[in-house]
Design a protein around this motif. Structure first.
Motif, PDB file in Angstrom:
ATOM      1  N   LYS A  64      -2.436 -12.736  41.960  1.00 22.14           N
ATOM      2  CA  LYS A  64      -2.255 -12.503  43.363  1.00 22.14           C
ATOM      3  C   LYS A  64      -3.598 -11.787  43.804  1.00 22.14           C
TER       4      LYS A  64
ATOM      5  N   ARG B  79       8.723 -17.374  43.450  1.00 26.47           N
ATOM      6  CA  ARG B  79       7.905 -16.186  43.084  1.00 26.47           C
ATOM      7  C   ARG B  79       8.611 -15.508  41.906  1.00 26.47           C
TER       8      ARG B  79
ATOM      9  N   VAL C 186       0.443 -22.346  46.783  1.00 29.06           N
ATOM     10  CA  VAL C 186       1.368 -22.593  48.194  1.00 29.06           C
ATOM     11  C   VAL C 186       0.699 -23.773  48.921  1.00 29.06           C
TER      12      VAL C 186
ATOM     13  N   PRO D 191      -1.986 -13.725  49.377  1.00 32.10           N
ATOM     14  CA  PRO D 191      -1.104 -13.531  50.318  1.00 32.10           C
ATOM     15  C   PRO D 191      -1.944 -12.965  51.695  1.00 32.10           C
TER      16      PRO D 191
ATOM     17  N   LYS E  49       8.208 -19.123  48.098  1.00 29.77           N
ATOM     18  CA  LYS E  49       9.680 -18.828  48.268  1.00 29.77           C
ATOM     19  C   LYS E  49       9.948 -17.930  47.256  1.00 29.77           C
TER      20      LYS E  49
ATOM     21  N   TYR F 135      -2.458 -17.181  44.110  1.00 32.71           N
ATOM     22  CA  TYR F 135      -1.794 -17.125  45.322  1.00 32.71           C
ATOM     23  C   TYR F 135      -2.649 -15.938  46.066  1.00 32.71           C
TER      24      TYR F 135
ATOM     25  N   LYS G 213       2.078 -20.529  55.395  1.00 34.47           N
ATOM     26  CA  LYS G 213       2.679 -20.743  53.942  1.00 34.47           C
ATOM     27  C   LYS G 213       2.901 -19.570  53.240  1.00 34.47           C
ATOM     28  N   ASP G 214       4.062 -19.588  52.503  1.00 34.73           N
ATOM     29  CA  ASP G 214       4.400 -18.489  51.625  1.00 34.73           C
ATOM     30  C   ASP G 214       4.994 -19.030  50.622  1.00 34.73           C
TER      31      ASP G 214
END
Ligand SMILES: Nc1ncnc2c1ncn2[C@@H]1O[C@H](COP(=O)(O)OP(=O)(O)OP(=O)(O)O)[C@@H](O)[C@H]1O
Ligand SMILES: [Mg+2]
Length: 283
Positions: free
Chosen positions: A43, A177, A120, A163, A173, A161, A170-171
């Motif tokens: 991330k 995750r 994503v 964030p 789910k 990803y 989009k994220d």
């Protein structure tokens, strides 16, 4: 875009490991996850070394006693990337059709790390494929072949990803995750980042330090000015321009101000900060 690179292929010599400077405990954490083949989620903002880290880890893990290479296959996910692109497809040939493995199937069969970059962004059917690979089952269902492929012992799935993208609705789910351990990437300290700029961008130590301090300042700017601050990647670009004789101020405008924003008010604010750091000298 799909890319397979064998470990050690980066750099001029085969024995060279990709250059990666650890920012925290990410190396040990990844090794521990890999030992049990626990899937990993990287991330963090763009240009903070996620790809370089994986290239380095694949190379590092390849230096094992058994001499088994751990390959790295990277798939950049975009909105039109479908499960078939990952799994494979039948192609038409003169005397019938032939199945060709996609990059995920190939890695599941043959082993190594499969890296789904910006997962994503991919179409929803990709997640379905990911699920059975990221729990105890470790298999890949291929409906078109009416088969399940058990993952090779060295197979590991890694996804990334970011964030922070506020433009993306989009994220990930929770059912997706919560199948990974996460390693968070952030900007290095000025000291570490300067080292990266010296090594990667050929920067003089004083310039490297000033560039990194400038970036730290910009990363703290209010969100009204910047959604995402300048990455280490951009600082490497600025360093390279400077090493080629471009003035530091011009290099920072080209590699930072004009890249991170299109808004004239934000640009002006950023140029002002750049001038405060580099306006006075030829450093
Ligand atoms: N810790 C680090 N050690 C060495 N180089 C680094 C490090 N962090 C960033 N870099 C430099 O920054 C560049 C960008 O890093 P990289 O491409 O790995 O970022 P990323 O996190 O994968 O970005 P994106 O999310 O856009 O794919 C690298 O090519 C390298 O020059
Ligand atoms: Mg990357």
């Amino acid at each position: 875009m799909i890319k397979e690179n064998s470990p050690g292929s980066i750099g001029s010599s085969h024995v060279d490991q990709p250059f990666y400077l650890a920012v925290g405990d990410e190396v040990g954490l990844f090794e521990a996850a890999y030992a049990d083949r626990t899937p990993v989620l990287l991330k963090g903002p763009t240009g903070t070394g996620k790809t370089r880290f994986l290239e380095y880890m694949a190379s590092r893990l390849s230096n094992n006693e058994a001499g088994e290479k751990v390959s790295l296959t990277t798939v950049s996910c975009q909105e039109d990337l479908s499960a078939s692109d990952l799994l494979g497809r039948f192609i038409l040939e003169k005397d019938g059709t032939r199945w060709v493995d996609g990059p995920l199937t190939h890695t599941v069969r043959n082993g190594g790390i499969c890296y789904l970059d910006e997962v994503v962004e991919a179409r929803k059917d990709v997640m379905v494929v990911v699920h059975s690979l990221t729990d105890h089952r470790r298999f890949l269902p291929i409906a078109k072949l009416d088969t399940l492929i058990e993952a090779h012992p060295s197979f590991l799935l890694v996804v990334s990803y970011n964030p922070g993208y506020q433009t993306s609705i989009k994220d990930l789910k929770h059912s997706t995750r919560q199948r990974f351990v996460a390693i968070e990437f952030s900007y290095p300290t000025v000291e570490l980042e300067s080292e990266i700029l010296i090594y990667e961008g050929g920067a003089e130590p004083a310039v490297a330090e000033r560039l990194s301090a400038l970036a730290a300042n910009l990363r703290n700017l209010n969100n009204d000015y910047l959604i995402e601050g300048p990455s280490t990647r951009l600082l490497v670009y600025a360093s390279r321009l400077i090493a080629r004789g471009v003035s530091p101020q011009r290099a920072c405008i080209a590699a930072i101000a004009d890249v991170v924003t299109d808004d004239s008010v934000s640009r002006e604010a950023i140029v002002e900060v750049i001038t405060a750091y580099f306006g006075d000298s030829d450093t």
